[in-house]
Design an enzyme around this catalytic site. Structure first.
Site, PDB file in Angstrom:
ATOM      1  N   HIS A 102      -5.700  12.320  -6.883  1.00 58.87           N
ATOM      2  CA  HIS A 102      -6.999  11.193  -5.516  1.00 58.87           C
ATOM      3  C   HIS A 102      -7.486  12.662  -4.641  1.00 58.87           C
ATOM      4  CE1 HIS A 102      -6.901   6.543  -6.154  1.00 58.87           C
ATOM      5  NE2 HIS A 102      -5.426   7.072  -6.838  1.00 58.87           N
ATOM      6  N   CYS A 160      -6.837   3.166  -3.351  1.00 60.60           N
ATOM      7  CA  CYS A 160      -6.242   2.365  -4.137  1.00 60.60           C
ATOM      8  C   CYS A 160      -6.465   1.374  -2.150  1.00 60.60           C
ATOM      9  CB  CYS A 160      -4.530   2.846  -3.361  1.00 60.60           C
ATOM     10  SG  CYS A 160      -3.355   1.817  -3.290  1.00 60.60           S
ATOM     11  N   ASN A 202     -10.322   8.735  -7.854  1.00 60.39           N
ATOM     12  CA  ASN A 202      -9.499   9.728  -8.382  1.00 60.39           C
ATOM     13  C   ASN A 202     -10.415  11.280  -8.491  1.00 60.39           C
ATOM     14  OD1 ASN A 202      -7.849   7.259  -9.351  1.00 60.39           O
ATOM     15  ND2 ASN A 202      -6.536   8.736 -10.070  1.00 60.39           N
ATOM     16  N   HIS A 236      -1.538  13.014 -11.432  1.00 62.18           N
ATOM     17  CA  HIS A 236      -2.545  11.454 -10.867  1.00 62.18           C
ATOM     18  C   HIS A 236      -2.592  12.396  -9.440  1.00 62.18           C
ATOM     19  CE1 HIS A 236      -3.621   6.982 -11.128  1.00 62.18           C
ATOM     20  NE2 HIS A 236      -3.887   7.629  -9.544  1.00 62.18           N
ATOM     21  N   ARG A 265      -9.133   0.856 -14.132  1.00 63.43           N
ATOM     22  CA  ARG A 265      -8.454  -0.076 -12.863  1.00 63.43           C
ATOM     23  C   ARG A 265      -8.275   0.475 -11.528  1.00 63.43           C
ATOM     24  NH1 ARG A 265      -4.563   1.960  -9.701  1.00 63.43           N
ATOM     25  NH2 ARG A 265      -3.433   2.944 -11.405  1.00 63.43           N
ATOM     26  N   ASP A 266      -7.980   1.947 -11.773  1.00 61.65           N
ATOM     27  CA  ASP A 266      -7.802   2.333 -10.529  1.00 61.65           C
ATOM     28  C   ASP A 266      -9.223   2.875  -9.391  1.00 61.65           C
ATOM     29  OD1 ASP A 266      -6.370   3.820  -8.269  1.00 61.65           O
ATOM     30  OD2 ASP A 266      -5.895   5.257  -9.407  1.00 61.65           O
TER      31      ASP A 266
HETATM   32  P1  HMG Z   1       4.888 -11.149  -3.812  1.00 62.16           P
HETATM   33  O1  HMG Z   1       4.047 -11.534  -2.788  1.00 62.16           O
HETATM   34  O2  HMG Z   1       5.735 -10.516  -3.483  1.00 62.16           O
HETATM   35  O3  HMG Z   1       5.168 -11.837  -4.939  1.00 62.16           O
HETATM   36  O4  HMG Z   1       3.671 -10.733  -4.476  1.00 62.16           O
HETATM   37  P2  HMG Z   1       5.868 -13.188  -5.035  1.00 62.16           P
HETATM   38  O5  HMG Z   1       6.566 -12.729  -6.368  1.00 62.16           O
HETATM   39  O6  HMG Z   1       6.543 -13.387  -3.979  1.00 62.16           O
HETATM   40  O7  HMG Z   1       4.687 -14.618  -5.985  1.00 62.16           O
HETATM   41  C1  HMG Z   1       3.833 -14.840  -5.234  1.00 62.16           C
HETATM   42  C2  HMG Z   1       2.443 -15.278  -6.349  1.00 62.16           C
HETATM   43  O8  HMG Z   1       1.501 -14.426  -6.381  1.00 62.16           O
HETATM   44  C3  HMG Z   1       3.244 -16.702  -6.767  1.00 62.16           C
HETATM   45  O9  HMG Z   1       1.826 -17.252  -6.811  1.00 62.16           O
HETATM   46  C4  HMG Z   1       3.621 -15.984  -8.136  1.00 62.16           C
HETATM   47  O10 HMG Z   1       2.559 -16.633  -9.021  1.00 62.16           O
HETATM   48  C5  HMG Z   1       1.865 -14.738  -8.196  1.00 62.16           C
HETATM   49  P3  HMG Z   1       1.633 -18.825  -5.615  1.00 62.16           P
HETATM   50  O11 HMG Z   1       3.226 -19.446  -5.812  1.00 62.16           O
HETATM   51  O12 HMG Z   1       1.690 -18.025  -4.823  1.00 62.16           O
HETATM   52  O13 HMG Z   1       0.408 -18.963  -6.577  1.00 62.16           O
HETATM   53  N1  HMG Z   1       2.614 -13.352  -8.819  1.00 62.16           N
HETATM   54  C6  HMG Z   1       1.975 -13.396  -9.805  1.00 62.16           C
HETATM   55  N2  HMG Z   1       0.406 -13.666  -9.862  1.00 62.16           N
HETATM   56  C7  HMG Z   1       0.095 -13.365 -11.570  1.00 62.16           C
HETATM   57  N3  HMG Z   1       0.345 -11.748 -11.666  1.00 62.16           N
HETATM   58  C8  HMG Z   1       1.172 -11.266 -10.977  1.00 62.16           C
HETATM   59  C9  HMG Z   1       2.160 -12.298 -10.015  1.00 62.16           C
HETATM   60  N4  HMG Z   1       3.044 -12.291  -9.211  1.00 62.16           N
HETATM   61  C10 HMG Z   1       3.575 -12.696  -8.653  1.00 62.16           C
HETATM   62  N5  HMG Z   1       1.855 -10.260 -11.289  1.00 62.16           N
HETATM   63  C11 HMG Z   1       3.308  -8.301  -6.165  1.00 62.16           C
HETATM   64  C12 HMG Z   1       4.416  -9.560  -4.936  1.00 62.16           C
HETATM   65  C13 HMG Z   1       4.100  -7.092  -7.298  1.00 62.16           C
HETATM   66  C14 HMG Z   1       3.228  -9.190  -6.935  1.00 62.16           C
HETATM   67  C15 HMG Z   1       1.921  -8.209  -5.274  1.00 62.16           C
HETATM   68  O14 HMG Z   1       2.258  -7.285  -4.836  1.00 62.16           O
HETATM   69  C16 HMG Z   1       1.095  -7.475  -6.099  1.00 62.16           C
HETATM   70  O15 HMG Z   1       0.470  -8.685  -7.184  1.00 62.16           O
HETATM   71  N6  HMG Z   1       0.974  -6.057  -6.512  1.00 62.16           N
HETATM   72  C17 HMG Z   1      -0.546  -5.454  -6.469  1.00 62.16           C
HETATM   73  C18 HMG Z   1      -0.533  -4.508  -5.533  1.00 62.16           C
HETATM   74  C19 HMG Z   1      -1.354  -2.818  -6.562  1.00 62.16           C
HETATM   75  O16 HMG Z   1      -2.065  -4.090  -7.986  1.00 62.16           O
HETATM   76  N7  HMG Z   1      -2.125  -1.568  -5.894  1.00 62.16           N
HETATM   77  C20 HMG Z   1      -3.029  -1.317  -6.468  1.00 62.16           C
HETATM   78  C21 HMG Z   1      -2.506  -0.593  -8.000  1.00 62.16           C
HETATM   79  S1  HMG Z   1      -1.225   0.993  -7.548  1.00 62.16           S
HETATM   80  C22 HMG Z   1      -2.254   2.340  -7.554  1.00 62.16           C
HETATM   81  O17 HMG Z   1      -2.808   1.609  -7.096  1.00 62.16           O
HETATM   82  C23 HMG Z   1      -1.700   3.455  -7.069  1.00 62.16           C
HETATM   83  C24 HMG Z   1      -1.352   3.982  -8.591  1.00 62.16           C
HETATM   84  O18 HMG Z   1      -2.980   4.379  -8.760  1.00 62.16           O
HETATM   85  C25 HMG Z   1      -0.973   4.777  -8.555  1.00 62.16           C
HETATM   86  C26 HMG Z   1      -0.942   6.124  -6.924  1.00 62.16           C
HETATM   87  O19 HMG Z   1      -2.387   6.039  -7.141  1.00 62.16           O
HETATM   88  O20 HMG Z   1      -0.009   6.808  -6.806  1.00 62.16           O
HETATM   89  C27 HMG Z   1      -0.741   3.124  -9.983  1.00 62.16           C
HETATM   90 MG    MG Z   2      -4.194   6.319  -7.917  1.00 63.27          MG
END
Ligand code: HMG
Ligand code: MG
Length: 300
Positions: A209, A240, A249, A207, A15-16
């Site tokens: 990086h 990220c 990581n 966690h 994933r990450d």
């Molecule tokens: P948004 O654009 O504000 O969402 O995104 P929305 O609710 O307004 O929906 C917009 C569109 O997205 C719609 O589709 C929804 O259906 C769709 P449209 O009508 O335009 O066709 N949608 C989705 N589709 C699939 N799955 C979903 C979903 N939700 C809405 N779950 C949202 C808000 C949170 C969805 C977006 O910002 C997002 O997906 N962000 C994810 C970011 C991400 O994955 N980042 C990396 C992971 S975090 C990380 O790496 C840190 C970590 O490792 C820890 C660390 O290192 O610190 C964990």
């Molecule tokens: Mg991370």
């Protein structure tokens, strides 16, 4: 030395590690990575994300990956779910454990999930409720615990406040993410002292990086604080998408080497782990980010 006797490693490579890759990676290669990792003895693997494919295209095939992996008994296969839609997707794919992810910095929260910290926490409440109803366990993440790419320093009390909320709403464990890898061992000890004040240390994870090369030192500092769960990524894969320049990581192989040297049990087979990392690096055509793997492969 008062160190934990057992450590649980949470493998976040699929994933990450892969989420930030620009090149297409086939489902078969992702499945092979997960299966290689479980065969190496990893007991917890974060397989993918049910997030918007517009935001993170690489994770779009996560349901297919879940459908094709060989799920070994006793191994947890988890996925990220940022909202109810993501949770429903995960549930449909048969996922038994999800992770919600918040940030300790407002700017990062906006960039990563397009909402404020408090809106994100409100959004997680129905996810936790639905998870409870469906017998799905939920882990929580807090990002930017030792610094934010947009805001700079992040007060430990702010991290503690977000972690407390995640814990209070039902996350069984909260993983503190040094998203940009700038934290030092001293910062790490102070962070766990503050956050550990209100949350039992056996409910916290680290966690790290490795952008600044501090991750192993930070893990050692965490062990001294009684932390016994760490997230890591095979071959040090990843970064990220919303933290520019952040590297992967800490490599799982390197953490395992550290833990083996301390006599801390994990149940992971180093040779098989190194093979898993070497295989995915060959697929990605990337150098191996694990120092231990590079040394072992060079002398093999
Ligand atoms: P948004 O654009 O504000 O969402 O995104 P929305 O609710 O307004 O929906 C917009 C569109 O997205 C719609 O589709 C929804 O259906 C769709 P449209 O009508 O335009 O066709 N949608 C989705 N589709 C699939 N799955 C979903 C979903 N939700 C809405 N779950 C949202 C808000 C949170 C969805 C977006 O910002 C997002 O997906 N962000 C994810 C970011 C991400 O994955 N980042 C990396 C992971 S975090 C990380 O790496 C840190 C970590 O490792 C820890 C660390 O290192 O610190 C964990
Ligand atoms: Mg991370």
């Amino acid at each position: 030395m008062n160190l934990p006797q057992h450590v649980r490693l949470v493998e976040v490579g699929p994933r990450d590690g892969l989420q930030n890759e620009k090149q297409p990676i086939g489902v078969a290669d992702k499945v092979r990575l997960v299966d290689d990792l479980s065969a190496a003895g990893l007991g917890y693997i974060e397989v993918g994300s049910f997030v918007s494919p517009k935001w993170v295209p690489q994770m779009a095939g996560s349901a297919e990956v879940f459908a094709q992996i060989q799920q070994l008994p006793g191994v947890t296969y988890a996925a990220l779910a940022p909202n109810l839609k993501g949770f429903e997707g995960a549930l449909e794919a048969g996922v038994k454990e999800v992770a919600v992810f918040a940030a300790a910095s407002e700017a990062f929260s906006q960039k990563n999930i397009n909402c404020s910290i408090s809106a994100s926490l409100q959004r997680f409440v129905p996810v936790l409720d639905a998870a409870k109803q469906n017998g799905v366990r939920v882990r929580g993440y807090v990002s930017c615990v030792l610094g934010c790419p947009y805001e700079g320093a992040v007060p430990a009390e702010q991290v503690a406040s977000v972690a407390r909320e995640l814990f209070a709403m039902g996350c069984y464990e909260v993983s503190l993410g040094d998203t940009i890898g700038t934290g030092t061992a001293g910062d790490t000890r102070r962070l766990f002292e503050v956050v550990g004040h209100d949350i039992p240390r056996n409910k916290l994870a680290g966690h790290f990086h490795d952008t600044y090369g501090q991750a192993l030192a930070n893990i050692y500092a965490s062990l001294l604080e009684g932390i016994s769960v760490f997230d890591s990524s095979v071959a040090g894969l990843g970064g990220c998408p919303y933290a520019k320049g952040a590297s992967g990581n800490v490599a799982t192989e390197d953490v395992l080497y550290l833990l083996n040297g301390l006599g801390i049990h994990t149940g992971i087979d180093m040779d098989r782990l190194i093979q898993a990392g070497a295989r995915i690096c060959a697929v990605l055509d990337k150098p191996n980010g694990s120092r231990v793997a590079r040394a072992r492969l060079a002398s093999a």
